[in-house]
Design a protein around this motif. Structure first.
Motif, PDB file in Angstrom:
ATOM      1  N   VAL A 143      -5.857   9.749  29.395  1.00 43.37           N
ATOM      2  CA  VAL A 143      -5.328  10.599  30.075  1.00 43.37           C
ATOM      3  C   VAL A 143      -4.161  11.358  29.210  1.00 43.37           C
ATOM      4  CG1 VAL A 143      -3.615  11.573  32.064  1.00 43.37           C
ATOM      5  CG2 VAL A 143      -5.754  10.015  32.289  1.00 43.37           C
ATOM      6  N   ILE A 144      -4.485  12.929  29.693  1.00 42.84           N
ATOM      7  CA  ILE A 144      -3.395  13.658  28.437  1.00 42.84           C
ATOM      8  C   ILE A 144      -2.170  13.646  29.165  1.00 42.84           C
ATOM      9  CG2 ILE A 144      -2.261  15.350  27.551  1.00 42.84           C
ATOM     10  CD1 ILE A 144      -6.023  16.815  26.877  1.00 42.84           C
ATOM     11  N   GLN A 145      -1.223  13.097  28.458  1.00 41.62           N
ATOM     12  CA  GLN A 145       0.035  13.629  28.975  1.00 41.62           C
ATOM     13  C   GLN A 145       0.972  13.767  27.884  1.00 41.62           C
ATOM     14  OE1 GLN A 145       1.439  11.951  31.512  1.00 41.62           O
ATOM     15  NE2 GLN A 145      -0.438  10.573  32.400  1.00 41.62           N
ATOM     16  N   ASN A 146       2.377  13.572  27.208  1.00 38.38           N
ATOM     17  CA  ASN A 146       2.505  14.661  26.119  1.00 38.38           C
ATOM     18  C   ASN A 146       2.176  14.672  24.775  1.00 38.38           C
ATOM     19  OD1 ASN A 146       4.764  15.759  27.492  1.00 38.38           O
ATOM     20  ND2 ASN A 146       5.672  14.259  27.356  1.00 38.38           N
ATOM     21  N   THR A 147       0.985  12.892  24.653  1.00 40.13           N
ATOM     22  CA  THR A 147       0.595  12.480  23.597  1.00 40.13           C
ATOM     23  C   THR A 147      -0.229  11.419  23.536  1.00 40.13           C
ATOM     24  OG1 THR A 147       2.588  12.510  21.870  1.00 40.13           O
ATOM     25  CG2 THR A 147       1.166  11.583  21.290  1.00 40.13           C
ATOM     26  N   VAL A 148      -1.483  11.310  23.196  1.00 41.38           N
ATOM     27  CA  VAL A 148      -2.146  10.387  22.883  1.00 41.38           C
ATOM     28  C   VAL A 148      -2.748  10.138  21.071  1.00 41.38           C
ATOM     29  CG1 VAL A 148      -4.766  10.313  23.444  1.00 41.38           C
ATOM     30  CG2 VAL A 148      -4.643  12.028  24.522  1.00 41.38           C
ATOM     31  N   ALA A 149      -2.972   8.453  21.869  1.00 39.34           N
ATOM     32  CA  ALA A 149      -2.721   7.937  20.278  1.00 39.34           C
ATOM     33  C   ALA A 149      -4.510   7.038  20.455  1.00 39.34           C
ATOM     34  CB  ALA A 149      -1.988   6.991  20.231  1.00 39.34           C
ATOM     35  N   PHE A 150      -4.836   7.542  19.266  1.00 42.38           N
ATOM     36  CA  PHE A 150      -6.183   6.280  19.676  1.00 42.38           C
ATOM     37  C   PHE A 150      -6.083   5.208  17.699  1.00 42.38           C
ATOM     38  CE2 PHE A 150      -7.535  10.424  21.761  1.00 42.38           C
ATOM     39  CZ  PHE A 150      -8.511   9.146  22.541  1.00 42.38           C
ATOM     40  N   ASP A 151      -5.732   4.179  17.773  1.00 41.70           N
ATOM     41  CA  ASP A 151      -5.560   3.570  16.704  1.00 41.70           C
ATOM     42  C   ASP A 151      -6.650   2.723  16.686  1.00 41.70           C
ATOM     43  OD1 ASP A 151      -2.518   4.308  17.169  1.00 41.70           O
ATOM     44  OD2 ASP A 151      -2.018   2.666  18.149  1.00 41.70           O
ATOM     45  N   HIS A 152      -6.549   1.112  15.472  1.00 37.70           N
ATOM     46  CA  HIS A 152      -7.812   0.555  15.276  1.00 37.70           C
ATOM     47  C   HIS A 152      -8.795   1.232  14.636  1.00 37.70           C
ATOM     48  CE1 HIS A 152      -4.231  -2.421  16.194  1.00 37.70           C
ATOM     49  NE2 HIS A 152      -3.778  -1.893  17.129  1.00 37.70           N
ATOM     50  N   LEU A 153      -9.421   2.316  14.111  1.00 39.93           N
ATOM     51  CA  LEU A 153     -10.166   2.981  14.079  1.00 39.93           C
ATOM     52  C   LEU A 153     -11.015   2.943  13.145  1.00 39.93           C
ATOM     53  CD1 LEU A 153      -9.775   6.743  15.351  1.00 39.93           C
ATOM     54  CD2 LEU A 153     -10.721   4.761  16.877  1.00 39.93           C
ATOM     55  N   ASP A 154     -12.193   3.566  11.954  1.00 38.57           N
ATOM     56  CA  ASP A 154     -12.320   3.103  10.933  1.00 38.57           C
ATOM     57  C   ASP A 154     -11.400   3.812   9.971  1.00 38.57           C
ATOM     58  OD1 ASP A 154     -13.174   0.604  11.723  1.00 38.57           O
ATOM     59  OD2 ASP A 154     -15.383   1.122  12.311  1.00 38.57           O
ATOM     60  N   TYR A 155     -11.916   3.498   8.793  1.00 31.84           N
ATOM     61  CA  TYR A 155     -11.363   4.717   7.207  1.00 31.84           C
ATOM     62  C   TYR A 155     -12.505   5.550   7.654  1.00 31.84           C
ATOM     63  CZ  TYR A 155      -7.523   1.622   6.576  1.00 31.84           C
ATOM     64  OH  TYR A 155      -5.573   1.135   5.923  1.00 31.84           O
ATOM     65  N   TYR A 156     -12.182   6.373   7.456  1.00 28.76           N
ATOM     66  CA  TYR A 156     -13.363   7.813   6.614  1.00 28.76           C
ATOM     67  C   TYR A 156     -14.248   7.732   7.066  1.00 28.76           C
ATOM     68  CZ  TYR A 156     -14.563  10.241   2.488  1.00 28.76           C
ATOM     69  OH  TYR A 156     -15.100  11.038   1.719  1.00 28.76           O
ATOM     70  N   VAL A 157     -14.243   8.317   8.762  1.00 28.99           N
ATOM     71  CA  VAL A 157     -15.426   8.196   9.423  1.00 28.99           C
ATOM     72  C   VAL A 157     -14.819   9.114  10.651  1.00 28.99           C
ATOM     73  CG1 VAL A 157     -16.560   6.749  11.896  1.00 28.99           C
ATOM     74  CG2 VAL A 157     -16.409   5.347   9.919  1.00 28.99           C
ATOM     75  N   ASN A 158     -16.035  10.246  10.623  1.00 25.07           N
ATOM     76  CA  ASN A 158     -16.018  11.300  11.489  1.00 25.07           C
ATOM     77  C   ASN A 158     -16.045  10.583  12.526  1.00 25.07           C
ATOM     78  OD1 ASN A 158     -15.825  13.296   9.564  1.00 25.07           O
ATOM     79  ND2 ASN A 158     -17.927  13.170   8.517  1.00 25.07           N
ATOM     80  N   TYR A 159     -14.817  11.367  13.649  1.00 25.03           N
ATOM     81  CA  TYR A 159     -14.848  11.149  14.781  1.00 25.03           C
ATOM     82  C   TYR A 159     -15.291  12.123  15.796  1.00 25.03           C
ATOM     83  CZ  TYR A 159     -13.618   6.043  14.135  1.00 25.03           C
ATOM     84  OH  TYR A 159     -14.049   4.698  13.954  1.00 25.03           O
ATOM     85  N   THR A 160     -15.877  12.336  16.942  1.00 25.28           N
ATOM     86  CA  THR A 160     -15.924  13.406  17.820  1.00 25.28           C
ATOM     87  C   THR A 160     -15.257  13.191  19.514  1.00 25.28           C
ATOM     88  OG1 THR A 160     -18.589  13.084  17.510  1.00 25.28           O
ATOM     89  CG2 THR A 160     -17.677  14.462  19.719  1.00 25.28           C
TER      90      THR A 160
END
Length: 458
Positions: free
Chosen positions: A139-156
């Protein structure tokens, strides 16, 4: 009156001529007082059927607008000719224009910016989703963070309002350090190694090249900490293979390979062995030193860095002087492992010898000769002592020098005594012995057998 954060109204076609000078508007919403515009606009600057825009209104709010006309005679016509207008502003749905994206390594942070009061509230009706193997939404507040992703990947990323998709776009994470290279294989001969490997399972970016470091750890012929090479050799390549030249034969090597993106990857260790050289070579011979006591002591100094394979080694010592007999040949035993460090041979002093060392491998043999002359030793027994003249007071002797010679004779010593074993002048019953002493030899030679004689009567 319509618009997003704005209000427009239309002036009537029939405006009294005396009012064709200036006008301004008044506007208010249900929660505020009338607010007069501060801007005066000449009617002659636009068509009577033109429009006027009112900015900086609250979104999603009901407004009432009336127009005040100012005549040239300073009379004010408040709402007489321009009817009061009522309208409602709209709010803006959240979209990419209100979002600021920051990519840091394996994290994506999205912040809501420049929204002020333009966007439709509450923000909790919006959520941002990312497809990371499966869809994750926040849910959007002031900031949304997505961590622990993979390097050099195109995310949708998908922006949703009340669970309905509104907007979809892609964003790429940064490059990171690549993983370890895989399946390192070494194809070697005696001086060359060809290394190949597979790219890392996770490249985490565009592979720009590889670095290979290696060094020799030991010779397989002998293991000694002194033979370890601590100097690393470094090679940079762009492909996943490398040819290493000028290696030492019959040796153990180790090293590391790692990949590069914009970051340095994790090192993968490897080991390999070079093969033996089929035929032994001259540099493989040990350095020999020798010293002499009663025997010839030979010390061997092996350099493991020069050994190019397993060897068989033996030595023999051959007497070369004229007084040597054919059977004066001494042979050491054959060595393979461990390599010998010392050997000793029985010798004759002041004699020429040839020390022969032999290396063999795969039925191929090479030899090396070292010529030695032994040091003088104590002389042997003088030979053929005879009396060739004598009289009443003297005896003349002659003899042959010891054989084989053990040095250059410096002098001879004659010891004589009578029956009382006291040193005295030669007399009728005197008996003498003879021995020699070599130059530069502290020991006396062996005494001859006793020789008895009588002085001649006068």
């Amino acid at each position: 009156m319509s618009g997003q954060n704005e209000t427009r109204f239309i002036l009537p076609r029939h405006i009294p001529p005396q009012t064709r000078s200036l006008f301004k508007h008044k506007i208010h919403d249900q929660d505020s007082r009338w607010s007069n515009s501060t801007k005066l606009i000449s009617i002659t600057t636009f068509s009577p059927s033109g429009t006027q825009q009112i900015d900086n209104l609250k979104p999603n709010t009901n407004y009432t607008v009336r127009v005040l006309l100012y005549a040239s005679d300073q009379k004010v016509y408040d709402g007489n000719y321009v009817p009061i207008s009522r309208s409602q502003t709209r709010c803006a749905d959240l979209d990419q224009g209100y979002l600021h994206q920051i990519v840091t390594g394996k994290s994506i942070t999205v912040s809501v910016v420049h929204a002020n009061d333009e966007i439709c509230y509450p923000l909790s009706q919006f959520e941002l989703c990312i497809n990371d193997k499966w869809q994750k939404c926040q849910v959007i507040q002031n900031t949304v963070a997505f961590d622990h992703l993979d390097y050099y990947v195109n995310y949708t990323l998908t922006l949703r309002k009340n669970k309905a998709d509104m907007k979809t776009w892609t964003i790429q994470t940064h490059e990171g350090p690549p993983g370890k290279v895989q399946n390192i294989h070494a194809n070697t001969n005696n001086t060359i190694a060809e290394l190949t490997w597979d790219v890392p399972a996770k490249t985490n970016g565009k592979i720009r090249g590889y670095q290979v470091q290696y060094h020799r750890t030991s010779s397989k012929a002998c293991f000694s900490a002194e033979q370890r090479e601590y100097q690393w050799n470094t090679v940079n390549v762009t492909n996943n293979s490398v040819l290493l030249n000028f290696l030492a034969p019959y040796s153990n090597y180790e090293g590391h390979i790692w990949a590069f993106t914009s970051h340095e990857g994790t090192r993968q260790r490897f080991r390999f062995e070079t093969m033996e050289t089929k035929v032994p070579t001259e540099p493989e011979f040990p350095i020999s030193t020798h010293y002499q006591t009663k025997k010839l002591n030979v010390n061997l100094h092996w350099n493991c860095s020069t050994l190019e394979g397993p060897i068989n080694f033996y030595m023999n010592l051959t007497c070369k002087s004229s007084w040597c007999t054919d059977d004066i040949v001494q042979t050491s035993r054959t060595f393979s492992s461990p390599l010998p460090l010392a050997y000793e041979f029985s010798i004759i002093g002041y004699t020429d010898y040839t020390l022969t060392m032999s290396l063999s491998r795969n039925r191929a043999e090479i030899t090396k000769d070292i010529h030695i002359r032994t040091l003088p030793t104590e002389p042997g027994i003088v030979r053929n002592v005879t009396i060739y003249t004598k009289n009443g007071t003297s005896v003349s002797l002659r003899w042959l020098s010891p054989y084989p010679p053990t040095g250059e004779i410096e002098y001879y010593v004659i010891k004589y005594h009578d029956t009382t074993y006291k040193y005295a002048t030669v007399n009728k019953t005197s008996e003498c012995k003879v021995w020699a002493k070599n130059i530069k030899v502290s020991q006396n030679g062996a005494e001859s057998d006793p020789l008895s004689t009588e002085t001649k009567e006068e």
